[in-house]
Design a protein around this motif. Sequence first.
Motif, mmCIF file in Angstrom:
data_model
loop_
_atom_site.group_PDB
_atom_site.id
_atom_site.type_symbol
_atom_site.label_atom_id
_atom_site.label_comp_id
_atom_site.label_asym_id
_atom_site.label_seq_id
_atom_site.Cartn_x
_atom_site.Cartn_y
_atom_site.Cartn_z
ATOM 1 N N HIS A 11 74.923 30.303 -49.021
ATOM 2 C CA HIS A 11 75.370 31.124 -47.899
ATOM 3 C C HIS A 11 75.348 32.587 -48.333
ATOM 4 O O HIS A 11 74.765 32.941 -49.347
ATOM 5 N N GLY A 12 75.935 33.459 -47.539
ATOM 6 C CA GLY A 12 76.045 34.861 -47.912
ATOM 7 C C GLY A 12 74.709 35.581 -47.893
ATOM 8 O O GLY A 12 73.780 35.212 -47.171
ATOM 9 N N SER A 13 74.606 36.622 -48.719
ATOM 10 C CA SER A 13 73.430 37.497 -48.690
ATOM 11 C C SER A 13 72.143 36.749 -48.994
ATOM 12 O O SER A 13 71.071 37.125 -48.511
ATOM 13 N N ARG A 14 72.208 35.676 -49.776
ATOM 14 C CA ARG A 14 70.999 34.926 -50.111
ATOM 15 C C ARG A 14 70.475 34.132 -48.912
ATOM 16 O O ARG A 14 69.275 33.864 -48.821
ATOM 17 N N LEU A 15 71.351 33.761 -48.015
ATOM 18 C CA LEU A 15 70.921 33.120 -46.777
ATOM 19 C C LEU A 15 70.415 34.164 -45.783
ATOM 20 O O LEU A 15 69.401 33.959 -45.116
ATOM 21 N N PHE A 16 71.118 35.298 -45.699
ATOM 22 C CA PHE A 16 70.788 36.309 -44.699
ATOM 23 C C PHE A 16 69.578 37.155 -45.087
ATOM 24 O O PHE A 16 68.947 37.775 -44.235
ATOM 25 N N GLY A 17 69.255 37.219 -46.392
ATOM 26 C CA GLY A 17 68.139 38.038 -46.844
ATOM 27 C C GLY A 17 68.524 39.458 -47.180
ATOM 28 O O GLY A 17 67.706 40.376 -47.082
ATOM 29 N N THR A 18 69.778 39.668 -47.597
ATOM 30 C CA THR A 18 70.270 41.030 -47.885
ATOM 31 C C THR A 18 70.813 41.139 -49.306
ATOM 32 O O THR A 18 71.710 41.942 -49.566
ATOM 33 N N HIS A 238 80.737 46.334 -44.437
ATOM 34 C CA HIS A 238 81.344 45.919 -43.178
ATOM 35 C C HIS A 238 80.457 46.296 -41.988
ATOM 36 O O HIS A 238 80.317 45.515 -41.036
ATOM 37 N N LEU A 239 79.858 47.474 -42.040
ATOM 38 C CA LEU A 239 78.982 47.883 -40.940
ATOM 39 C C LEU A 239 77.747 46.990 -40.865
ATOM 40 O O LEU A 239 77.294 46.624 -39.778
ATOM 41 N N SER A 240 77.204 46.622 -42.025
ATOM 42 C CA SER A 240 76.067 45.703 -42.053
ATOM 43 C C SER A 240 76.466 44.360 -41.449
ATOM 44 O O SER A 240 75.691 43.737 -40.704
ATOM 45 N N LEU A 241 77.669 43.921 -41.751
ATOM 46 C CA LEU A 241 78.176 42.665 -41.192
ATOM 47 C C LEU A 241 78.287 42.757 -39.678
ATOM 48 O O LEU A 241 77.933 41.808 -38.961
ATOM 49 N N ALA A 242 78.767 43.899 -39.164
ATOM 50 C CA ALA A 242 78.895 44.072 -37.716
ATOM 51 C C ALA A 242 77.543 43.978 -37.022
ATOM 52 O O ALA A 242 77.408 43.349 -35.963
ATOM 53 N N LEU A 268 69.599 45.567 -42.106
ATOM 54 C CA LEU A 268 70.906 45.168 -42.640
ATOM 55 C C LEU A 268 71.057 45.615 -44.094
ATOM 56 O O LEU A 268 72.119 46.107 -44.491
ATOM 57 N N TYR A 269 69.998 45.451 -44.868
ATOM 58 C CA TYR A 269 70.042 45.852 -46.276
ATOM 59 C C TYR A 269 70.234 47.365 -46.400
ATOM 60 O O TYR A 269 71.057 47.825 -47.205
#
Length: 333
Positions: A11-18, A238-242, A268-269
């Motif tokens: 999960h996390g950045s490795r799932l999202f690509g960031t 946090h902004l990237s998460l939003a 996002l990155y």
Amino acid sequence: MTGNIIAKITHGSRLFGTTTEKSDVDIKTVFVPGARDILLGRISTSNRDGTSNVMGKNTSDDTDQDNHDLIKFMRLVEAGSPEGFELLFAPDHAHLVPPSSTWRTLQARSNEFIHADLVPFERLIRKTSTIVQVGEVEEDAARKICTLLYKLMEGTGRKKSVSPHIDDIVAAVGDPKIVRRDVREGRDGTSHDVLAIAHKAVPVDESIGFAFKLANSIATEAAANQARKTLAPEQWKHLSLAVRLSSEMIELLQTGMLTFPRPEREFLYEVKVGNVSMENVKDRLDLLAARIADAKQATSLPLLPNKETFENFVVEAHFDVVAEEFKGFDRSP
């Protein structure tokens, strides 16, 4: 964790690509308890393993692992939790062990569990995007409201309802993007009239004193935002998460599924590492907010989850475990 793992997912950045050089490893597992634990009611809904750095921030050498039993996982999806949907639609390459037949069945029947009641998404978007949601315009509006409410409190009383004065408050600001009478949907399916100020809202039956405190807090927040010269790494995160949650919410409402890694991962990155201006992020979030509103109106997803469908799936999965484990069980003394 006890029981049979039905899914183990990166999960996390490795799932999202960031992922950055500082990113730790996030793992989520979903398990079904053993038959004896099911029958005895010994079900641990969630627990955590890993090498989290309790003395400070995690590093790339750390691993966080959250373990959810099937009941907890289904409750996450039923509640509209981003984590629940992200795990449900994680692609095969994100799975660290082959998914079980139970998980494959869950994926195949995902259309039965997807719904449009995504309040947790909206709550997290508001919370994580606060830094760019209020600035000079919002501060000016909030201070005008404070001045008006202060005069009302002197003549009407702090505890009187704000409802009779909504139109005057909206007119005093004159910008419906910042201050307006609005309707918010509750989790119980009911609608509530509110006075929306920037990213926060006051129920119309609340007191003038409550509205004053809220408007004052927005003005203070806006002033603090403008005083910042740079943002801390956690604020950019946090902004990237939003932005990510906003994009995920739109995709869910429009298609009933999620794509990983995220299609907008490059942006996002850049936000996550602070390479994008706050104004650029604000413009993107404003655009996404408008798209969310349109998607909510146009979605073909069920407006609310069907609780019985979720419960039936858990019952079926637990029954299969008990039936298999106690097959041929001799109950004679």
